[in-house]
Design a protein around this motif. Sequence first.
Motif, PDB file in Angstrom:
ATOM      1  N   GLY A  95       0.787  -1.305  -0.009  1.00  0.00           N
ATOM      2  CA  GLY A  95      -0.140   0.001  -0.149  1.00  0.00           C
ATOM      3  C   GLY A  95       0.900   1.009  -0.168  1.00  0.00           C
ATOM      4  O   GLY A  95       0.549   2.220  -0.685  1.00  0.00           O
TER       5      GLY A  95
ATOM      6  N   VAL B  47       1.737   3.838  -3.460  1.00  0.00           N
ATOM      7  CA  VAL B  47       1.633   5.327  -3.740  1.00  0.00           C
ATOM      8  C   VAL B  47       3.639   5.996  -3.426  1.00  0.00           C
ATOM      9  O   VAL B  47       3.119   7.127  -4.250  1.00  0.00           O
TER      10      VAL B  47
ATOM     11  N   GLU C 196      -0.050   9.542  -4.930  1.00  0.00           N
ATOM     12  CA  GLU C 196      -2.052   9.354  -3.968  1.00  0.00           C
ATOM     13  C   GLU C 196      -2.561   9.179  -4.780  1.00  0.00           C
ATOM     14  O   GLU C 196      -3.646   8.961  -4.960  1.00  0.00           O
ATOM     15  N   ASP C 197      -3.142   9.889  -5.697  1.00  0.00           N
ATOM     16  CA  ASP C 197      -3.874  10.431  -6.884  1.00  0.00           C
ATOM     17  C   ASP C 197      -3.513   9.233  -8.121  1.00  0.00           C
ATOM     18  O   ASP C 197      -5.036   8.876  -8.890  1.00  0.00           O
ATOM     19  N   ALA C 198      -2.950   8.338  -7.815  1.00  0.00           N
ATOM     20  CA  ALA C 198      -2.893   6.742  -9.070  1.00  0.00           C
ATOM     21  C   ALA C 198      -4.175   5.408  -8.601  1.00  0.00           C
ATOM     22  O   ALA C 198      -4.118   5.616  -7.030  1.00  0.00           O
ATOM     23  N   ARG C 199      -4.455   5.198  -9.485  1.00  0.00           N
ATOM     24  CA  ARG C 199      -5.238   4.256  -9.053  1.00  0.00           C
ATOM     25  C   ARG C 199      -3.926   2.907  -8.796  1.00  0.00           C
ATOM     26  O   ARG C 199      -3.831   2.608 -10.854  1.00  0.00           O
ATOM     27  N   CYS C 200      -4.615   1.700  -8.340  1.00  0.00           N
ATOM     28  CA  CYS C 200      -3.775   0.365  -8.339  1.00  0.00           C
ATOM     29  C   CYS C 200      -4.435  -0.145  -7.511  1.00  0.00           C
ATOM     30  O   CYS C 200      -5.716  -0.092  -7.177  1.00  0.00           O
TER      31      CYS C 200
ATOM     32  N   SER D  76      -4.740  -1.006   3.866  1.00  0.00           N
ATOM     33  CA  SER D  76      -3.731  -0.572   3.125  1.00  0.00           C
ATOM     34  C   SER D  76      -3.179   0.176   2.156  1.00  0.00           C
ATOM     35  O   SER D  76      -2.796   0.968   1.721  1.00  0.00           O
TER      36      SER D  76
ATOM     37  N   GLN E 299      -3.913   3.356   0.238  1.00  0.00           N
ATOM     38  CA  GLN E 299      -3.916   4.946   0.219  1.00  0.00           C
ATOM     39  C   GLN E 299      -4.667   5.402  -1.385  1.00  0.00           C
ATOM     40  O   GLN E 299      -4.115   6.734  -0.930  1.00  0.00           O
ATOM     41  N   SER E 300      -5.096   4.947  -1.783  1.00  0.00           N
ATOM     42  CA  SER E 300      -5.301   5.819  -3.331  1.00  0.00           C
ATOM     43  C   SER E 300      -6.481   7.152  -2.964  1.00  0.00           C
ATOM     44  O   SER E 300      -7.412   6.164  -2.163  1.00  0.00           O
TER      45      SER E 300
END
Lengths: 157, 133
Positions: free
Chosen positions: A95, A99, A104-108, B87, B89-90
């Motif tokens: 997680g 990032v 923090e704005d990416a989609r995974c 976990s 964090q997006s």
Amino acid sequence: MTDPSPELLAETLGATLEEAAFIFAEPEERPAPFPGAAFEARIGYRGPASAELRLVADAGLAATLAANLLGEDEGGAAAARSADAIGELLNMVVGAWVVRLFGEDARCALGVPRVRPLSAAEAAGSLAGASCAVHLRAEAGRRIDIGLAPEPENRAP
Amino acid sequence: MSYTILIVDDSSIVRTMVKKSIGMAGLEIGTIHEAANGKEALEVLSRAWVDIVFADLNMPEMNGAELVERMSQDATLVSTPVVVVSSEQSHAKIEELKAKGIRAYIKKPFRPESFREVVDKVLGSAGAKGGQP
């Protein structure tokens, strides 16, 4: 997007160990061999780039991790949950890792950790296929390695 | 007034950690149910009243996002508060889940204090509804 590197891996794992379980670990260039049994955890992720994180930890360190996560004394019942603890550690690491790589704005899409026990000999070669790997040493010289490998084909994250 | 909790996570160690953290939050707990994935969670919810759900996102069989989706489509479950513990964090993912109705999000690794704040916020606002009917 940040390029993966051994330093970033070490930083991500080290920060997670400290925050989650008050375990402090530092990179070590020439680690001692695993003294005995170990655990390996793998977790895939898919985002702007895809890969698999692999983590190998000394069994004693895994038992300490389990005890610390549960707020229990070492050497107790928590040791039976060492594999689960290692899997959850890697879950938390991935997680933070995505990032750090993608922001923090990416989609995974993050996978589910898969954990298996290893002998010391198996642990020594576990990260052989990793494109980027680092060894860390925690208290009492216990070893934990982390590496980045290509995501296996046909495996959903 | 005691509360019935459902904890959903494929990791048993996390379920124990969440239980302990909820206990430390000072919440009066009646019953704690556990589930290892969204499918098991729905089975629990079909047979038991639950005041609040704490759910992970990445789980086998049925993940947390799908669980939230299914609960939002069920008239008997739509008002059951869900707190995601993950976990993940997006920001995009978290906003997407909030749009689907989750009440709060707790990032792993978490501190027990996070549960106190969330419980006060979530059950405080649903206080009139809380506890066994």
